[in-house]
Design a protein around this motif. Structure first.
Motif, mmCIF file in Angstrom:
data_model
loop_
_atom_site.group_PDB
_atom_site.id
_atom_site.type_symbol
_atom_site.label_atom_id
_atom_site.label_comp_id
_atom_site.label_asym_id
_atom_site.label_seq_id
_atom_site.Cartn_x
_atom_site.Cartn_y
_atom_site.Cartn_z
ATOM 1 N N TYR A 87 0.831 -1.209 0.000
ATOM 2 C CA TYR A 87 0.000 0.000 0.000
ATOM 3 C C TYR A 87 0.860 1.252 0.000
ATOM 4 O O TYR A 87 1.819 1.365 0.753
ATOM 5 N N GLU A 91 -3.329 5.114 -0.039
ATOM 6 C CA GLU A 91 -4.042 4.009 0.610
ATOM 7 C C GLU A 91 -3.772 4.024 2.113
ATOM 8 O O GLU A 91 -4.684 3.872 2.929
ATOM 9 N N TYR A 163 -8.558 -5.469 6.927
ATOM 10 C CA TYR A 163 -9.170 -4.824 5.761
ATOM 11 C C TYR A 163 -9.327 -5.841 4.642
ATOM 12 O O TYR A 163 -8.396 -6.606 4.349
ATOM 13 N N THR A 164 -10.501 -5.871 4.040
ATOM 14 C CA THR A 164 -10.759 -6.809 2.945
ATOM 15 C C THR A 164 -9.876 -6.429 1.762
ATOM 16 O O THR A 164 -9.335 -5.319 1.709
ATOM 17 N N SER A 165 -9.750 -7.335 0.807
ATOM 18 C CA SER A 165 -8.788 -7.129 -0.274
ATOM 19 C C SER A 165 -9.176 -6.025 -1.246
ATOM 20 O O SER A 165 -8.387 -5.661 -2.108
ATOM 21 N N GLY A 166 -10.402 -5.528 -1.160
ATOM 22 C CA GLY A 166 -10.808 -4.468 -2.073
ATOM 23 C C GLY A 166 -11.049 -4.962 -3.489
ATOM 24 O O GLY A 166 -11.004 -4.187 -4.442
ATOM 25 N N THR A 167 -11.344 -6.245 -3.644
ATOM 26 C CA THR A 167 -11.551 -6.817 -4.972
ATOM 27 C C THR A 167 -12.786 -6.216 -5.641
ATOM 28 O O THR A 167 -12.802 -5.997 -6.845
ATOM 29 N N SER A 171 -11.775 -1.250 0.266
ATOM 30 C CA SER A 171 -11.576 -2.181 1.372
ATOM 31 C C SER A 171 -12.395 -1.753 2.586
ATOM 32 O O SER A 171 -12.469 -0.575 2.899
ATOM 33 N N LYS A 172 -12.966 -2.748 3.269
ATOM 34 C CA LYS A 172 -13.727 -2.475 4.490
ATOM 35 C C LYS A 172 -12.996 -3.119 5.651
ATOM 36 O O LYS A 172 -12.411 -4.181 5.492
ATOM 37 N N HIS A 209 -2.988 -10.952 6.053
ATOM 38 C CA HIS A 209 -4.259 -11.433 5.534
ATOM 39 C C HIS A 209 -4.689 -12.660 6.319
ATOM 40 O O HIS A 209 -3.862 -13.319 6.950
ATOM 41 N N SER A 305 -12.194 -12.425 4.908
ATOM 42 C CA SER A 305 -11.731 -11.624 6.036
ATOM 43 C C SER A 305 -12.786 -11.544 7.130
ATOM 44 O O SER A 305 -12.467 -11.588 8.317
#
Ligand code: ATP
Ligand code: MG
Length: 499
Positions: A87, A91, A163-167, A171-172, A209, A305
């Motif tokens: 990041y 970010e 934080y989720t991967s933001g796919t 990201s949350k 992760h 996550s």
């Protein structure tokens, strides 16, 4: 959670817990080292006046000391926020604003950048941590006592924000509790048959992760199994670690890279009992090639996550290719509004499922059902034996001329065509169809597949509305650190294709 993990340590704490496999002198850490090192870090945090519930952000390259930071947070009731070292400033600013950590731990090389950002955002402390036992964090902790009594924690106490991967978008932050993580670790240790003797884990995953930090590390710690620790994945290093090891965990791309390496042979895998895959769909071809070459079936499991692990193919029963297996014991998986083929949204409940996103009340209101199930955002169906088959994410579902098309089904067929290595199917805006099924394919080495030929072959396999309108040949698919194809990026890049 820390006390529970520690009860799993073997009775002799002077045995080796972790060997750093890819450093020259292969430094080894005993179980006692893990306990003492994490105690010193916990004492440092307490000494600095960091209160239980406050956040510690960690953006460093993988190291055993980084794992100790996690254990120290657990001991002292702090909430770890692990961040991908890739990041960049924009970010990082977003994550620091969101998580509001009291402490930021960064790589020595990035201290200048991180400390000025931390100053602007009011983060109290910035420490550095290098990959070879260097940095100000360890300098400061060196003066701390190496004994520390873990703070009593209840199941509902927060342990980490992941934080989720933001796919699929931004990201949350998923807030995970001690209870979420412990229940999942206990279930997996039992289900996958972990035992201190003779399990030896090859740990080659990043630890920012859920896969590397929780699934891999917790299974090993809780069962008292030693780890061969790779600071970065390298197929040759994994091959050199195989003899005498028993378990490996990887994302699908790690398996394709291992299979392509000449030193990855059945003879070397003689002591290996379990290869586990997850984080992204394992291609049927990889599953088959692995079984043919090594003589073992990869065990594929599914999680995220927000929930940790949810389903897993069985250790002893049948491992089905392209299925992620039945729900874990204690976890409920159901399909919301299944269509005529049984495909619908996957909803889950269990002691491992988080209780909500950090600072996102509006999402918490929409992402949970009124009876307390979490909407995973994945689409799938459950067969008669309870195995879950994922067909893609709800956000990747393609609606073309009023018909639903699931990318996974189309990809499965594309991947079987001559000359095709792998593929990604997306929906792109189209004046007639609303969305047009569009494929990107990566050719096999030396092959040059032709679009018209591939299109014709697909029309022999699938109903017209499922067939791609265009098949674009490309050198590679954009993937993130966990091997997930970035479909949102692909949709943005090719948005004008039919305009
Ligand atoms: P975001 O939620 O920010 O869009 P993300 O969902 O990719 O990102 P993660 O929590 O890292 O963030 O990943 C969880 C997702 O990974 C799951 O929802 C699922 O789509 C996918 N996944 C995990 N394991 C598997 C698997 N075995 N097969 C297919 N997909 C998987
Ligand atoms: Mg997600």
């Amino acid at each position: 959670l820390f006390s529970a993990l520690r009860t799993g340590f073997p009775s002799d704490w002077d045995q080796t817990a972790i060997t750093v496999w890819d450093q020259d002198d292969q430094p080894a850490y005993s179980w006692r080292d893990l306990d003492r090192g994490s105690a010193m870090l916990a004492n440092l945090f307490i000494d600095l006046g960091i209160e239980p519930g406050e956040r510690v952000a960690l953006q460093v390259e993988k190291s055993v000391e980084a794992l100790m930071v996690w254990l120290a947070c657990l001991r002292s009731g702090l909430v770890l926020v692990p961040l991908n070292p890739a990041y960049q400033a924009a970010e990082l600013t977003h994550f620091l604003r969101d998580a509001e950590p009291r402490v930021l731990i960064c790589a020595p090389e990035t201290f200048g950048r991180h400390s000025s950002l931390a100053f602007q955002l009011g983060v109290g402390w910035v420490f550095t941590l290098g990959t070879e036992r260097t940095g100000t964090l360890l300098d400061r902790a060196a003066f701390q006592p190496d004994r520390h009594t873990p703070l009593p924690r209840t199941e509902a106490d927060a342990a980490a924000i992941l934080y989720t991967s933001g796919t699929t978008g931004v990201s949350k932050g998923a807030l995970l509790t001690h209870g979420n993580l412990l229940s999942n670790a206990q279930t997996l240790v039992e289900l996958w048959g972990w035992r201190a003797q003779p399990d030896v884990l090859i740990h080659a995953l990043p630890i920012f992760h859920v896969h590397g930090l929780f699934v891999a590390s917790h299974c090993a710690l809780l069962s008292g199994s030693p780890m061969r620790w790779l600071q970065r994945f390298d197929p040759a290093a994994v091959c050199s670690a195989l003899e005498g090891a028993t378990v490996f965990m990887g994302v699908p791309t790690l398996y394709t890279r291992l299979l392509a390496h000449p030193a990855f042979t059945p003879a070397r895998c003689g002591t290996m009992r379990l290869f586990i895959s997850g984080s992204a769909p394992l291609q049927a071809e990889t599953f088959d090639a692995f079984e043919q070459h090594i003589g073992q079936r990869i065990l594929e499991r599914y999680g995220m996550s927000e929930t940790g692990m949810l389903t897993s193919n069985p250790l002893h029963g049948e491992r089905r290719r392209a299925s992620v297996g039945p729900a874990l014991p204690g976890v409920s998986v159901r399909i919301h509004e299944p269509d005529s083929e049984g495909v619908g949204s996957v909803e889950v409940q269990g002691p491992n499922v988080f209780s909500g996103y950090w600072k996102r009340p509006e999402l918490n209101a929409t992402e949970f059902t009124s009876d307390g199930f979490f909407r995973t955002g994945d689409m799938g169906r459950v067969d008669a034996e309870g195995y879950l088959w994922l067909v893609g994410r709800a956000k990747d579902l393609i609606i073309t001329g009023g018909f639903n098309v699931y990318p996974a089904e189309v990809e499965l067929h594309l991947n079987e065509l001559p000359g095709v290595q792998e593929s990604a199917v997306i929906g792109l805006p189209h004046p007639d169809f609303g969305e047009a099924v569009t494929a990107l394919v990566v050719p096999q080495a030396g092959a040059a597949p032709d679009e018209a030929d591939l299109l014709a072959r697909m029309r022999q396999r699938l109903a017209g509305f499922k067939c791609p309108k265009r098949i674009l040949v490309c050198a590679e698919l954009p993937r993130n650190a966990m091997g997930k194809v970035q479909k949102k990026l692909l949709r943005d890049t090719h948005a004008q294709l039919y305009r």
